[in-house]
Design a protein around this motif. Structure first.
Motif, PDB file in Angstrom:
ATOM      1  N   ARG A  54       0.440  -0.809   0.134  1.00 13.33           N
ATOM      2  CA  ARG A  54      -0.074   0.181   0.348  1.00 13.33           C
ATOM      3  C   ARG A  54       0.680   1.689  -0.561  1.00 13.33           C
ATOM      4  O   ARG A  54       0.819   2.037  -0.920  1.00 13.33           O
ATOM      5  CB  ARG A  54      -1.057  -0.297   1.327  1.00 13.33           C
ATOM      6  CG  ARG A  54      -2.247   1.310   1.527  1.00 13.33           C
ATOM      7  CD  ARG A  54      -3.216   0.947   2.360  1.00 13.33           C
ATOM      8  NE  ARG A  54      -1.935   1.344   3.773  1.00 13.33           N
ATOM      9  CZ  ARG A  54      -2.367  -0.007   4.170  1.00 13.33           C
ATOM     10  NH1 ARG A  54      -2.511  -1.087   3.781  1.00 13.33           N
ATOM     11  NH2 ARG A  54      -1.816  -0.183   5.437  1.00 13.33           N
ATOM     12  N   TRP A  55       1.512   0.813   0.449  1.00 14.27           N
ATOM     13  CA  TRP A  55       2.711   2.460   0.719  1.00 14.27           C
ATOM     14  C   TRP A  55       3.586   2.381   0.134  1.00 14.27           C
ATOM     15  O   TRP A  55       3.442   3.941  -0.692  1.00 14.27           O
ATOM     16  CB  TRP A  55       3.384   2.190   2.298  1.00 14.27           C
ATOM     17  CG  TRP A  55       2.580   3.091   3.289  1.00 14.27           C
ATOM     18  CD1 TRP A  55       2.102   1.919   4.422  1.00 14.27           C
ATOM     19  CD2 TRP A  55       2.346   4.408   3.641  1.00 14.27           C
ATOM     20  NE1 TRP A  55       2.095   3.044   5.466  1.00 14.27           N
ATOM     21  CE2 TRP A  55       1.296   4.116   5.338  1.00 14.27           C
ATOM     22  CE3 TRP A  55       2.614   5.333   3.069  1.00 14.27           C
ATOM     23  CZ2 TRP A  55       1.537   5.302   5.420  1.00 14.27           C
ATOM     24  CZ3 TRP A  55       1.323   6.559   3.667  1.00 14.27           C
ATOM     25  CH2 TRP A  55       1.142   6.444   4.774  1.00 14.27           C
ATOM     26  N   THR A  56       4.129   1.844  -1.485  1.00 11.62           N
ATOM     27  CA  THR A  56       5.169   1.818  -1.911  1.00 11.62           C
ATOM     28  C   THR A  56       3.945   2.298  -3.354  1.00 11.62           C
ATOM     29  O   THR A  56       4.186   3.131  -3.737  1.00 11.62           O
ATOM     30  CB  THR A  56       5.241   0.170  -2.509  1.00 11.62           C
ATOM     31  OG1 THR A  56       5.923  -0.659  -1.800  1.00 11.62           O
ATOM     32  CG2 THR A  56       5.938   0.047  -3.773  1.00 11.62           C
ATOM     33  N   LEU A  95       6.665   3.262   8.318  1.00 14.40           N
ATOM     34  CA  LEU A  95       6.267   2.992   6.895  1.00 14.40           C
ATOM     35  C   LEU A  95       5.675   5.117   6.647  1.00 14.40           C
ATOM     36  O   LEU A  95       5.852   4.913   5.592  1.00 14.40           O
ATOM     37  CB  LEU A  95       5.672   2.221   6.620  1.00 14.40           C
ATOM     38  CG  LEU A  95       6.322   1.089   6.548  1.00 14.40           C
ATOM     39  CD1 LEU A  95       5.224  -0.104   6.638  1.00 14.40           C
ATOM     40  CD2 LEU A  95       7.587   1.134   5.158  1.00 14.40           C
ATOM     41  N   ALA A  96       4.370   5.173   7.541  1.00 13.41           N
ATOM     42  CA  ALA A  96       3.779   6.329   7.481  1.00 13.41           C
ATOM     43  C   ALA A  96       4.759   7.362   6.833  1.00 13.41           C
ATOM     44  O   ALA A  96       4.968   8.983   5.814  1.00 13.41           O
ATOM     45  CB  ALA A  96       3.203   6.589   8.157  1.00 13.41           C
ATOM     46  N   SER A 102       7.636   6.953   3.889  1.00 13.13           N
ATOM     47  CA  SER A 102       6.307   7.641   2.057  1.00 13.13           C
ATOM     48  C   SER A 102       6.709   9.242   2.666  1.00 13.13           C
ATOM     49  O   SER A 102       6.310   9.591   1.063  1.00 13.13           O
ATOM     50  CB  SER A 102       5.141   7.181   2.828  1.00 13.13           C
ATOM     51  OG  SER A 102       4.489   8.045   3.954  1.00 13.13           O
ATOM     52  N   GLU A 157      -4.504   7.248   9.359  1.00 10.81           N
ATOM     53  CA  GLU A 157      -3.144   6.691   9.198  1.00 10.81           C
ATOM     54  C   GLU A 157      -2.355   7.046   8.685  1.00 10.81           C
ATOM     55  O   GLU A 157      -0.938   7.513   9.269  1.00 10.81           O
ATOM     56  CB  GLU A 157      -3.167   4.725   7.917  1.00 10.81           C
ATOM     57  CG  GLU A 157      -2.113   4.167   7.650  1.00 10.81           C
ATOM     58  CD  GLU A 157      -2.325   3.629   6.562  1.00 10.81           C
ATOM     59  OE1 GLU A 157      -1.152   2.487   6.644  1.00 10.81           O
ATOM     60  OE2 GLU A 157      -2.922   3.433   5.680  1.00 10.81           O
ATOM     61  N   TRP A 158      -2.481   7.969   7.754  1.00 11.88           N
ATOM     62  CA  TRP A 158      -0.831   9.099   7.413  1.00 11.88           C
ATOM     63  C   TRP A 158      -0.901  10.258   8.708  1.00 11.88           C
ATOM     64  O   TRP A 158       0.473  10.478   8.578  1.00 11.88           O
ATOM     65  CB  TRP A 158      -1.752  10.199   6.020  1.00 11.88           C
ATOM     66  CG  TRP A 158      -1.169  11.192   5.526  1.00 11.88           C
ATOM     67  CD1 TRP A 158      -0.803  12.264   6.108  1.00 11.88           C
ATOM     68  CD2 TRP A 158       0.213  10.487   4.330  1.00 11.88           C
ATOM     69  NE1 TRP A 158       0.557  12.586   4.907  1.00 11.88           N
ATOM     70  CE2 TRP A 158       0.626  11.492   3.844  1.00 11.88           C
ATOM     71  CE3 TRP A 158      -0.202   9.677   3.840  1.00 11.88           C
ATOM     72  CZ2 TRP A 158       1.852  11.605   2.934  1.00 11.88           C
ATOM     73  CZ3 TRP A 158       1.219   9.387   2.348  1.00 11.88           C
ATOM     74  CH2 TRP A 158       1.977  10.891   2.404  1.00 11.88           C
ATOM     75  N   ARG A 170      -4.432  -0.720   9.151  1.00 11.34           N
ATOM     76  CA  ARG A 170      -3.739   0.912   9.016  1.00 11.34           C
ATOM     77  C   ARG A 170      -3.130   1.590  10.830  1.00 11.34           C
ATOM     78  O   ARG A 170      -3.576   2.359  10.861  1.00 11.34           O
ATOM     79  CB  ARG A 170      -4.409   1.531   8.292  1.00 11.34           C
ATOM     80  CG  ARG A 170      -4.478   1.811   7.050  1.00 11.34           C
ATOM     81  CD  ARG A 170      -6.026   1.796   6.955  1.00 11.34           C
ATOM     82  NE  ARG A 170      -5.784   1.396   4.757  1.00 11.34           N
ATOM     83  CZ  ARG A 170      -6.162   0.474   4.209  1.00 11.34           C
ATOM     84  NH1 ARG A 170      -6.532  -0.588   4.955  1.00 11.34           N
ATOM     85  NH2 ARG A 170      -6.240   0.025   2.983  1.00 11.34           N
TER      86      ARG A 170
END
Length: 246
Positions: free
Chosen positions: A8-10, A78-79, A82, A134-135, A187
């Motif tokens: 998802r993050w990719t 990961l957030a 990104s 989540e962001w 998430r």
């Protein structure tokens, strides 16, 4: 769970970078070829005691490593990652190197409240809220699912209660609620469902009138559950029992 998050993050990084102008590289920028995730446990239990801390380091050579004791801390890493990385035609780039982030939440409950009784929210809208949470690394979706204005939950235990919804098209099934809980967990967001009661319960009486007293007062007194009837306790127990399993 972690595999889905990486995919998802990719995709999000690529989508975001596709709309961002590519700047020329500076001496403090470096091409990045991969991010290594080191996770201390594969336990996917999510609660208010879950350790969400993480360490994220990107060296001057562009080597990136994120370390966390839990999969949910890895999701937080990961957030953050990104928001550091961008995609150029040739590679991934992180600017302003080196980076060293040590992060942990000050509060375990970092929430947003949504009210689907007074204003029905579709499943897609609820998922958009969770994506934004989540962001921003928020942790609790406080879902105020029913109130006096409407009863949009159409469960299997007491389906008649959903007669108090705005319409037959504006309801959530048990499967719908379960899908939102699962989507949120992916998430690192916990769903806290609120059933407003014993007051603010007028919508209950549309489908199950026996749980509301018929007495004078505001709105004829039909705004709170009746504590003198066995039907009230049976209905509440059945409803909360079902919600507790979703």
């Amino acid at each position: 769970l972690l595999g889905r998050a990486i995919a998802r993050w990719t995709a999000l990084i690529k989508d975001h970078s596709a709309t961002t102008p590519v700047k020329s590289l500076k001496a403090s920028d470096a091409a990045l070829f991969h991010l290594t995730l080191v996770v201390g446990s594969d336990d996917e239990t999510l609660s208010d005691r879950t350790n969400e801390s993480y360490s994220l380091k990107v060296g001057a050579d562009g080597v990136a490593t994120a370390t966390s004791p839990s999969v949910y801390g890895a999701l937080r890493a990961l957030a953050s990652f990104s928001q550091l990385v961008e995609v150029t035609p040739a590679s991934l780039v992180v600017r302003g190197l080196p980076w060293a982030i040590e992060d942990a939440p000050r509060y375990t409950h970092r929430g947003i409240l949504v009210d689907s009784s007074r204003h029905f929210l579709s499943l897609d809208v609820l998922k958009e809220h969770i994506d934004a949470m989540e962001w921003a690394k928020l942790s609790v979706l406080h879902w105020h699912i029913v109130d006096s204005q409407a009863f949009p939950f159409k469960g299997d235990a007491v389906p008649a209660l959903a007669q108090g919804a705005w319409s037959s098209h504006e309801t959530y099934s048990a499967a719908d609620v379960s899908s939102i809980v699962a989507y949120a967990k992916d998430r690192a967001v916990r769903v806290m469902i609120e059933v407003d009661t014993p007051g603010h319960s007028a919508a209950w009486g549309v489908g199950v009138p026996d749980v509301i007293p018929d007495c004078p007062g505001i709105d004829g007194g039909r705004i709170a559950l009746d504590p003198t009837r066995n039907e009230t306790y049976a209905t509440v127990e059945a409803l909360l029992g079902e919600l507790g399993t979703l």
